[in-house]
Design an enzyme around this catalytic site. Structure first.
Site, PDB file in Angstrom:
ATOM      1  N   LYS A 116      12.591   0.101  32.782  1.00 37.55           N
ATOM      2  CA  LYS A 116      13.723   0.875  33.281  1.00 37.55           C
ATOM      3  C   LYS A 116      14.337   1.741  32.184  1.00 37.55           C
ATOM      4  O   LYS A 116      14.879   2.816  32.460  1.00 37.55           O
ATOM      5  CB  LYS A 116      14.763  -0.069  33.883  1.00 37.55           C
ATOM      6  CG  LYS A 116      14.254  -0.809  35.121  1.00 37.55           C
ATOM      7  CD  LYS A 116      15.280  -1.799  35.629  1.00 37.55           C
ATOM      8  CE  LYS A 116      14.782  -2.503  36.884  1.00 37.55           C
ATOM      9  NZ  LYS A 116      13.568  -3.287  36.664  1.00 37.55           N
ATOM     10  N   ARG A 274       5.441   0.261  43.123  1.00 37.95           N
ATOM     11  CA  ARG A 274       4.793  -0.733  43.994  1.00 37.95           C
ATOM     12  C   ARG A 274       5.357  -0.609  45.396  1.00 37.95           C
ATOM     13  O   ARG A 274       6.258   0.187  45.644  1.00 37.95           O
ATOM     14  CB  ARG A 274       5.075  -2.142  43.464  1.00 37.95           C
ATOM     15  CG  ARG A 274       6.572  -2.411  43.300  1.00 37.95           C
ATOM     16  CD  ARG A 274       6.871  -3.850  42.962  1.00 37.95           C
ATOM     17  NE  ARG A 274       8.252  -4.058  42.544  1.00 37.95           N
ATOM     18  CZ  ARG A 274       9.282  -4.191  43.366  1.00 37.95           C
ATOM     19  NH1 ARG A 274       9.090  -4.107  44.677  1.00 37.95           N
ATOM     20  NH2 ARG A 274      10.502  -4.389  42.901  1.00 37.95           N
TER      21      ARG A 274
END
Length: 616
Positions: A116, A274
């Site tokens: 992140k 994902r």
């Protein structure tokens, strides 16, 4: 063409991917830990491979074993699902290096976005380097992974170091990576995300928006598509930012770009490389199968120039085995039965008779409703959950129903602080007052031979006692010539599985299911109590009992027997289902017993500590 897919995951997502593979004529391979040997995903696959090692979730982090399993089982492709290794670039490379097809984005794209901190840098956003009082509140987040693990809100500067330590430990346990970072905490924001899908030919779809604002412990509980109440301008901005993020890393496959929306502005959070847990609401609205599209993209097929049009509204609720009223404590035990009314999509990794253990996330299932309008979809899902049969450990089902019917949600005014404001009211016990009587009549009907039938002479009423939502209820009934009877209620019909009662001219039907001492009367769960309670089954005041099976991960620094403690002070931490749970002092006083040390495994009800309160 892909012929056999190994799913490097477990539970609900593995079962969901297998479903699409079967419909596509593709063979399936499951992997499982020792704890999952009899799990549903291992039973429904065409083949299953045991992953040697521990029985915990760490097994599913062994990429080397999973690649070996794929080769041994003859799979030619690997789908990572979500969680575990789904955003691990090293695992993706290992799959490709083994000559297998990777059903996911390129390792380079995963690498760019999986952290992140690096993702924010790519989008021109820098995390906080040094936190001051002026920055509070802040959010501590794991750089890898998601699902709320490794995430902490810090409102006092004095708590920052402890929360950083806890977040690192939780992230390392869940993802094998203890890196964390700190960013501003947006108060009153909505969690909005954009589903993207990209092929190898340069096409990137933005498949609308989703709102995932109802969260507990920073993990989503209720999601919907499209996100309600967005202006056309803001929705267009979100789509553009999501496509920009995908193109910046040459993305391929399904992914999600997440934002916090506050005051009409979008704040970039992260990109998940994902499939998301909440992908079914997008599938319902756009009429697509995202897993099937993942397979097609992995085979090199091109997407159409534009995605299909959106239609209607979809809402998803995650059914967890947990107790929302007691710090969301996960629950374990036998799931006897799980079903929802027709017309509701149910994605689950469990079936009746399965055991819910301590090693994994406590999500039992996802229930999804689709309708022409948001109001209809919300009403349909709330009604279906209310009528669902969920027999087993305590769940958040009642909370979901009340949340969906809460005025703040129905009017689409919710934000990520919804449960901070409303949890206490939403978890107030409100059992059906007739449920104990219905349970007693069903028991009496099933066992009339044991308890005796009617008598010519008037007799004392039969008495049964039940615990409902922590309170004891006593009910009385009689056997008469006409059958079972109770004061103030007409017993229309009673047998072991169904009781019909009439009050004030209104008939109500109660479906009954009994498993040992636990009785399910519709959505109400009761515990049959013995006629003569055991007077020795008591614990000293101030006793701290393990609220769940788990492992003691650490004891608070400086806390020993004889220590003075304050009410609410953390004493130790338990890990269960890959989440840490604080055990705090119930009162101000002295710690007179401490029966916990790191690494100790405990069962529900194990005595962990005793705090003796100070005399007034």
């Amino acid at each position: 063409m892909i012929g056999t897919v190994l799913v490097a995951n477990r539970g609900e997502i593995a079962c969901r991917i297998f479903r699409t593979c079967r419909e596509s004529g593709i063979r399936t391979v499951a992997v499982h830990s020792d704890a999952d040997e009899n799990a549903l995903h291992a039973r429904v696959a065409d083949a299953a491979v045991r992953l040697p090692g521990t029985s915990s979730a760490d097994t599913y982090l062994r990429g080397d074993l999973i690649v070996k399993a794929a080769i041994t089982a003859g799979a030619d492709a690997v789908h990572p699902g979500y969680g575990f290794l789904s955003e691990n670039a090293g695992f993706a490379r290992a799959v490709l290096d083994a000559g297998l097809t990777w059903i996911g984005p390129p390792p380079e794209a995963i690498e760019a976005m999986a952290s992140k901190t690096r993702a924010k840098e790519l989008m021109g956003i820098a995390p906080l380097a040094e936190v001051t009082e002026a920055d509070l509140p802040v959010l501590v987040k794991a750089a890898a992974g998601g699902g709320g693990r490794g995430m902490r809100v810090v409102r006092r500067l004095a708590d920052l170091d402890a929360e950083l330590t806890a977040a690192r430990a939780e992230a390392a346990s869940a993802f094998g990576d203890g890196e964390v970072f700190v960013e501003p905490y947006v108060v009153g924001g909505r969690h909005v995300e954009v589903q993207i899908l990209a092929d190898t030919h340069g096409t990137v779809w933005a498949l609308g928006t989703r709102d995932c604002s109802l969260q507990r412990r920073h993990q989503k509980v209720i999601e919907e598509a499209p996100a309600p109440g967005l202006t056309e301008e803001l929705e267009r901005e979100l789509h553009d930012l999501a496509v920009r993020a995908a193109r910046a890393v040459d993305y391929v496959g399904a992914g999600t770009v997440e934002f916090l929306v506050a005051d009409g502005r979008a704040h970039f959070l992260e990109m998940n490389t994902r499939l998301q847990v909440e992908h079914p609401v997008t599938e319902a609205v756009f009429g697509v199968d995202l897993v099937a599209l993942q397979l097609r993209v992995a085979e090199g097929h091109a997407l159409d120039d534009d995605p299909p049009p959106a239609r209607g509204h979809a809402v998803e609720a995650r059914l967890y085995a947990e107790d929302p009223a007691h710090d969301w404590a996960p629950q374990t035990g036998r799931l006897h039965h799980l079903s929802v009314p027709d017309g509701i999509r149910l994605d689950t990794g469990y079936t009746g008779g399965d055991d819910i253990g301590v090693h994994y996330d406590p999500m039992l299932a996802k229930a999804v409703a689709h309708a022409p309008t948001r109001a209809e979809a919300v009403r349909r899902l709330a009604g279906a959950l209310e009528r669902a049969a969920v027999h087993g450990p305590l769940t958040n089902r009642d909370l979901l129903v009340r949340s969906l019917r809460h005025e703040e949600f129905t009017s689409a005014r919710m934000d990520t602080g919804f449960y901070d404001r409303h949890l206490a009211a939403l978890t107030e016990a409100a059992p059906d007052p007739l449920a104990p009587l219905a349970a007693a009549l069903a028991e009496a009907s099933a066992g009339s031979g044991r308890f005796g039938g009617w008598r010519n002479l008037p007799s004392q009423p039969q008495v049964r006692r039940y615990a409902v939502a922590g309170e004891e209820h006593e009910v009385r009934y009689r056997h008469t010539r006409a059958g079972l009877a109770a004061d103030g209620v007409r017993v229309v019909r009673a047998d072991a599985r169904q009781v019909v009662l009439e009050t004030d001219g209104v008939r109500r039907r109660f479906d009954i299911a009994r498993y040992g001492d636990t009785v399910h009367v519709g959505p109400t769960v009761l515990t049959a109590l013995p006629r003569f309670p055991d007077p020795t089954a008591q614990h000293a005041p101030g006793s701290l009992l393990a609220p769940m099976p788990g492992t003691v991960v650490r004891v608070a620094e400086g806390v020993t027997e004889g220590s003075a403690v304050e009410a609410g002070q953390p004493l130790l931490w338990l890990e269960a289902m890959k989440m840490e749970h604080r055990i705090t002092a119930p009162t101000t006083g002295t710690l007179t017993a401490l029966n916990a040390e790191p690494g100790r495994q405990v069962e529900v009800g194990t005595l962990l500590a005793v705090v003796e309160g100070h005399a007034e």
